[in-house]
Design a protein around this motif. Structure first.
Motif, PDB file in Angstrom:
ATOM      1  N   ARG A 144      -0.287 -23.430   3.209  1.00  0.00           N
ATOM      2  CA  ARG A 144       1.134 -23.753   3.357  1.00  0.00           C
ATOM      3  C   ARG A 144       1.931 -23.064   2.262  1.00  0.00           C
ATOM      4  NH1 ARG A 144       1.611 -28.961   2.192  1.00  0.00           N
ATOM      5  NH2 ARG A 144       2.841 -28.387   0.374  1.00  0.00           N
ATOM      6  N   VAL A 145       3.085 -22.535   2.628  1.00  0.00           N
ATOM      7  CA  VAL A 145       3.977 -21.933   1.633  1.00  0.00           C
ATOM      8  C   VAL A 145       5.336 -22.607   1.748  1.00  0.00           C
ATOM      9  CG1 VAL A 145       5.150 -19.839   0.897  1.00  0.00           C
ATOM     10  CG2 VAL A 145       2.779 -19.705   1.668  1.00  0.00           C
ATOM     11  N   ASP A 146       5.773 -23.179   0.665  1.00  0.00           N
ATOM     12  CA  ASP A 146       7.140 -23.707   0.615  1.00  0.00           C
ATOM     13  C   ASP A 146       8.007 -22.694  -0.104  1.00  0.00           C
ATOM     14  OD1 ASP A 146       5.371 -26.459   0.400  1.00  0.00           O
ATOM     15  OD2 ASP A 146       7.210 -26.667   1.557  1.00  0.00           O
ATOM     16  N   LEU A 147       9.123 -22.329   0.517  1.00  0.00           N
ATOM     17  CA  LEU A 147      10.082 -21.452  -0.149  1.00  0.00           C
ATOM     18  C   LEU A 147      11.235 -22.322  -0.604  1.00  0.00           C
ATOM     19  CD1 LEU A 147      10.117 -18.464   2.371  1.00  0.00           C
ATOM     20  CD2 LEU A 147       8.716 -18.753   0.310  1.00  0.00           C
ATOM     21  N   LEU A 148      11.521 -22.272  -1.896  1.00  0.00           N
ATOM     22  CA  LEU A 148      12.595 -23.113  -2.418  1.00  0.00           C
ATOM     23  C   LEU A 148      13.779 -22.256  -2.841  1.00  0.00           C
ATOM     24  CD1 LEU A 148       9.779 -24.740  -3.150  1.00  0.00           C
ATOM     25  CD2 LEU A 148      11.537 -26.357  -3.866  1.00  0.00           C
ATOM     26  N   TYR A 149      14.932 -22.646  -2.386  1.00  0.00           N
ATOM     27  CA  TYR A 149      16.165 -21.930  -2.723  1.00  0.00           C
ATOM     28  C   TYR A 149      17.115 -22.928  -3.361  1.00  0.00           C
ATOM     29  CZ  TYR A 149      14.358 -18.399   0.422  1.00  0.00           C
ATOM     30  OH  TYR A 149      13.567 -17.455   1.019  1.00  0.00           O
ATOM     31  N   GLU A 150      17.520 -22.623  -4.575  1.00  0.00           N
ATOM     32  CA  GLU A 150      18.449 -23.516  -5.262  1.00  0.00           C
ATOM     33  C   GLU A 150      19.765 -22.755  -5.392  1.00  0.00           C
ATOM     34  OE1 GLU A 150      16.297 -25.093  -8.527  1.00  0.00           O
ATOM     35  OE2 GLU A 150      18.057 -26.095  -9.318  1.00  0.00           O
ATOM     36  N   ALA A 151      20.783 -23.218  -4.668  1.00  0.00           N
ATOM     37  CA  ALA A 151      22.069 -22.505  -4.671  1.00  0.00           C
ATOM     38  C   ALA A 151      23.010 -23.138  -5.683  1.00  0.00           C
ATOM     39  CB  ALA A 151      22.679 -22.546  -3.281  1.00  0.00           C
ATOM     40  N   TYR A 152      23.630 -22.302  -6.496  1.00  0.00           N
ATOM     41  CA  TYR A 152      24.643 -22.736  -7.479  1.00  0.00           C
ATOM     42  C   TYR A 152      25.981 -22.200  -6.972  1.00  0.00           C
ATOM     43  CZ  TYR A 152      20.680 -23.788 -10.452  1.00  0.00           C
ATOM     44  OH  TYR A 152      19.513 -24.311 -10.949  1.00  0.00           O
ATOM     45  N   PRO A 153      26.702 -23.016  -6.185  1.00  0.00           N
ATOM     46  CA  PRO A 153      27.881 -22.508  -5.483  1.00  0.00           C
ATOM     47  C   PRO A 153      28.912 -21.879  -6.402  1.00  0.00           C
ATOM     48  CG  PRO A 153      27.288 -24.668  -4.657  1.00  0.00           C
ATOM     49  CD  PRO A 153      26.417 -24.411  -5.853  1.00  0.00           C
ATOM     50  N   HIS A 154      29.263 -22.546  -7.508  1.00  0.00           N
ATOM     51  CA  HIS A 154      30.373 -22.028  -8.327  1.00  0.00           C
ATOM     52  C   HIS A 154      30.022 -20.722  -9.011  1.00  0.00           C
ATOM     53  CE1 HIS A 154      31.887 -25.829  -7.372  1.00  0.00           C
ATOM     54  NE2 HIS A 154      31.187 -26.503  -8.260  1.00  0.00           N
ATOM     55  N   GLU A 155      28.754 -20.541  -9.313  1.00  0.00           N
ATOM     56  CA  GLU A 155      28.345 -19.338 -10.052  1.00  0.00           C
ATOM     57  C   GLU A 155      27.893 -18.216  -9.118  1.00  0.00           C
ATOM     58  OE1 GLU A 155      27.129 -22.429 -10.682  1.00  0.00           O
ATOM     59  OE2 GLU A 155      27.976 -22.929 -12.648  1.00  0.00           O
ATOM     60  N   ASP A 156      27.842 -18.474  -7.817  1.00  0.00           N
ATOM     61  CA  ASP A 156      27.342 -17.482  -6.846  1.00  0.00           C
ATOM     62  C   ASP A 156      25.938 -17.007  -7.198  1.00  0.00           C
ATOM     63  OD1 ASP A 156      29.416 -17.450  -5.005  1.00  0.00           O
ATOM     64  OD2 ASP A 156      30.579 -15.991  -6.157  1.00  0.00           O
ATOM     65  N   VAL A 157      25.123 -17.955  -7.592  1.00  0.00           N
ATOM     66  CA  VAL A 157      23.743 -17.619  -7.970  1.00  0.00           C
ATOM     67  C   VAL A 157      22.790 -18.412  -7.085  1.00  0.00           C
ATOM     68  CG1 VAL A 157      22.029 -18.067  -9.793  1.00  0.00           C
ATOM     69  CG2 VAL A 157      24.155 -16.877 -10.346  1.00  0.00           C
ATOM     70  N   ILE A 158      21.699 -17.766  -6.701  1.00  0.00           N
ATOM     71  CA  ILE A 158      20.649 -18.456  -5.941  1.00  0.00           C
ATOM     72  C   ILE A 158      19.324 -18.232  -6.671  1.00  0.00           C
ATOM     73  CG2 ILE A 158      19.365 -18.519  -3.759  1.00  0.00           C
ATOM     74  CD1 ILE A 158      21.964 -17.553  -2.376  1.00  0.00           C
ATOM     75  N   LEU A 159      18.619 -19.323  -6.931  1.00  0.00           N
ATOM     76  CA  LEU A 159      17.280 -19.229  -7.523  1.00  0.00           C
ATOM     77  C   LEU A 159      16.273 -19.436  -6.412  1.00  0.00           C
ATOM     78  CD1 LEU A 159      18.630 -19.451 -10.284  1.00  0.00           C
ATOM     79  CD2 LEU A 159      16.928 -21.143 -10.923  1.00  0.00           C
ATOM     80  N   THR A 160      15.213 -18.676  -6.433  1.00  0.00           N
ATOM     81  CA  THR A 160      14.200 -18.909  -5.414  1.00  0.00           C
ATOM     82  C   THR A 160      12.795 -18.721  -5.975  1.00  0.00           C
ATOM     83  OG1 THR A 160      13.402 -18.284  -3.229  1.00  0.00           O
ATOM     84  CG2 THR A 160      14.436 -16.550  -4.505  1.00  0.00           C
TER      85      THR A 160
END
Ligand code: DGJ
Length: 741
Positions: A144-160
């Protein structure tokens, strides 16, 4: 720190799922039908599409579109049957063999095919962040692979990042386990990245990507960022790195050990970027039910050029990515270049007196204060023996620290806890803690060896070094954590037959120690140093307040290093020191003002013997330091606008603007003589309110180099070309302070 907690909670679900998968009772039921999964920030959008087949593909990362469901029937015009689709997390298997993979696994039967299909996804609103977890699974192997995306709306940044779980009953071997993969469409891509070496870090390199693969990576084990930084910018449909216009994608990996980022322009012209832990000698055995967490990759996308991308990253870093980010850190005097290993208590007290007199706020005692049987009087002995050398400081560290405090200053101290000199008590007591390969010479570098941080006992020791040093005085406010060599003859006695885990578990061990330190010492300032910029990454910065940008303190060289560093990392982390001339690294002689003006565009410090300054130089230092304190909040917290690049002309110029645009500070440096007729530079300022009126004052001088000094101008005039200071001779420089009236 914040994310660590989040991950622990978020991990519960996968663990339960994996337990069920282990029992073999729950075969994944693939959800039918196409699905659009948008991951959104205020201005950007990453759109993933679940295809009819259950494959997850990336169809968009760019400006935000109002209705992302329009992507439901989107055709990539890529022939999936040829293995060319933009698979979001490409695993070796089925048709996917021709592109660079994110995941490669060997199963117990020796087969290597992984076929991931969408299983489910969930979106959690975490207040100012949105976390999307997408679960993929291989029906046959139960991987199993979980892909995690953490979006920071105000900074226009996405961590994955990815989390890989072995749902089978036997071990599997992960051969490659990247954090993520990103696909970018375009006709032309300019890759900007950062190469270098000791005292020459973060040198900007720009290359238009042709077909094939470009790799930036580290295989050094430690000092992973000294020669290539795990970060980059890609200018899309352009062959220029433009500051304020153009589409730019930027990425930075949060990992301080071996990493690999590949940029592949595939046969269809698309750019595929795979980033994560370097698979080099790092195949990883994953037991049933176990999950491997890969490090985060930080992404941003901007339509406002490199400047926009940097500001996004900086805003994210100050708020989320850097320990204590966005807070103003003290100015300081560091003892290294001023005293090296030769000091006793009176030397230090005198330096503290001088530092206090000049208005500096902290004294940092660098290398050389420890070692009894093997005194650290040079770099050949003592490392590992963190006991005070009472021949140098008989009164104790607390005496010196208290002296600094009594002068109203803070106190900092240097450690290098991951390393050991062969000439040390530690090396004799714990030879098995040293990274080594049985029967081979253990190569020395700077007369030292690397301790094996994959070993929990060594982790305890390293934690103990920090803890015991902190206990030397209640007045220690700052620790400079150094790391001065790379690995060689790589091997771990602790890991036995699992040598392949060393590079990964060294990185994990380091973070586990740093996390433990942060739990005990949340308030101490930590500088991350590694022979200068050998550990400049957003992984280390989760625990450290700042970096030692480079051992090269020459202001001319620093213009190149600091410009490039600013593309990815914010000024609040960039330690920058005024040192003596001729410079100890480059031999260059530059004016004191130029040195101050360069250091003042980051976290200002001094690193010289103040006794060697003339009275006039000391007076100038006092003035520069006191003026710095009036605007440094802009350096630490303001928005950066780069105005001229040292890589593209004879000047380097930048400015920081407060978020309400009411204040700004502008730095201008001339790196090369222009000519006496046209000398000077017209610098359209940026980031101001075009309708606002700003007073402009040059700092640090009695006679300004600009005719407009002391006057008030409208923002549109300053931004439209009205600002043209005469900074034209080599090493001339100027600092202007702007305030809205
Ligand atoms: C390397 C660091 O980068 C220097 O600033 C200094 O701390 C020395 N190590 C001390 O050995």
């Amino acid at each position: 720190m914040r994310r660590q907690t989040l991950l622990t909670a978020a991990n519960l679900l996968p663990l339960i799922l994996s337990a069920l998968l282990c029992l073999g009772t729950l075969l994944p039921a693939f959800a039918d039908g196409k699905k659009v999964i948008p991951i959104e920030t205020d201005n950007t959008q990453l759109v993933l599409l679940v295809e009819e087949s259950g494959s997850l593909i990336t169809v968009h990362y760019g400006p935000r579109v109002e209705d992302p469901t329009q992507f439901l029937d989107y055709s990539t015009h890529r022939a999936n049957e040829h293995g060319c689709g933009p698979v979001t997390y490409p695993a070796i298997g089925s048709r996917y063999l021709i592109g660079q993979e994110a995941l490669s696994v060997i199963y117990p039967d020796g087969y290597r095919n992984t076929e991931l299909r969408y299983l489910s996804h969930e979106v959690r609103n975490l207040g100012e962040r949105v976390l999307t977890r997408i679960t993929l699974s291989d029906e046959l192997t139960h991987l199993r692979v979980d892909l995690l995306y953490e979006a920071y709306p105000h900074e226009d940044v996405i961590l994955t990042h990815s989390e890989i779980t072995n749902g089978d009953r036997k071990d599997v071997t992960l051969m490659k386990y990247a954090s993520c993969s990103m696909h970018v469409e375009g006709e032309q891509f300019l890759l900007s990245h950062f190469h270098g070496s000791w005292a020459d870090e973060m040198q900007l390199e720009r290359e238009v990507l042709g077909h094939g693969i470009v790799t930036i990576e580290s295989r050094r084990g430690t000092q992973a960022t000294q020669c290539n930084n795990p970060s980059f910018m890609v200018s899309i449909n352009s062959d220029r790195l433009t500051e304020e216009y153009g589409e730019v994608l930027a990425g930075a990996l949060c990992w301080s050990a071996n990493y690999q980022i590949t940029f592949e322009r595939d046969e269809t012209g698309r750019l595929n970027i795979i980033s994560g832990i370097n698979p080099f000698n790092s195949e990883y055995r994953l037991s049933p039910g176990k999950t491997f967490l890969t490090p985060d990759m930080v992404w941003t996308r901007s339509s406002n050029g490199a400047g926009g991308a940097s500001r996004n990253l900086h805003a994210w870093a100050r708020r989320w990515g850097v320990y204590g980010g966005g807070e103003v850190n003290p100015t300081l005097l560091n003892s290294w270049e001023g005293a090296y290993f030769s000091f006793t208590t009176p030397t230090l007290l005198r330096m503290i007196d001088d530092a206090a007199d000049m208005g500096l706020e902290m004294f940092v005692l660098d290398d050389g204060w420890f070692g009894v049987e093997y005194p650290r009087n040079g770099d050949a002995a003592g490392l590992g023996d963190w006991v005070l050398n009472t021949k140098k400081i008989p009164e104790g560290i607390d005496y010196v620290a208290s002296y600094a405090h009594a002068k109203g200053m803070k106190f900092g101290i240097w450690i290098e806890p991951e390393m050991v000199n062969p000439d040390s008590r530690l090396a004799h007591e714990h030879p098995d803690w040293v990274i080594q390969s049985p029967g081979r010479e253990i190569p020395q570098s700077r007369n030292q060896w690397v301790l094996d941080l994959s070993n929990p006992q060594v982790q305890d020791f390293v934690y103990g070094v920090f803890d015991s040093v902190m206990k030397l005085s209640p007045h220690i406010d700052y620790v400079k954590w150094d790391c001065n060599r790379i690995m060689a003859s790589v091997g771990s006695k602790y890991l036995g037959k699992e040598q392949n885990r060393l590079f990964v578990e060294y990185g994990q061990g380091l973070y586990s120690v740093l996390a433990r330190i942060r739990r005990t010492y949340p308030d101490v300032l930590i500088q991350c140093c590694s022979s200068g910029g050998g550990r400049v990454d957003y992984g280390a910065l989760r625990y450290c307040n700042e970096i030692w940008t480079s051992d090269n303190t020459d202001a001319l060289c620093r213009s190149y290093i600091q410009y490039s560093t600013s593309l990815i990392y914010p000024a609040c982390v960039m330690a920058s020191h005024v040192s003596a001339v001729p410079n100890h690294q480059s031999g260059n002689v530059t004016p004191l003002k130029f040195r101050f003006d360069m250091a003042c565009s980051g976290r200002l410090g001094m690193e010289l013997q103040p006794r060697n300054l003339t009275a006039a130089e000391k007076e100038y230092a006092k003035r520069a330091i006191s003026e710095y304190k009036t605007y440094r909040d802009l350096v630490f917290k303001g928005d950066l606008y780069r105005l001229a690049s040292p890589y593209d002309g004879d000047h380097y110029a930048l400015m920081y603007v407060s978020s309400d645009k009411s204040r700004a500070v502008v730095f201008v440096y001339c790196l090369k003589y222009e000519n006496r007729e046209t000398g000077g530079i017209t610098l359209p300022l940026t980031g101001l309110d075009p309708k606002g009126r700003y007073s402009v004052k040059e700092l640090g001088v009695d006679r300004s180099c600009w005719w407009g000094d002391g006057k008030t101008f409208q923002g549109d005039f300053l931004q439209g070309g009205g600002f043209n200071p005469r900074v034209r001779t080599q090493f001339a420089s100027a600092v202007f302070y702007l305030e809205a009236r």
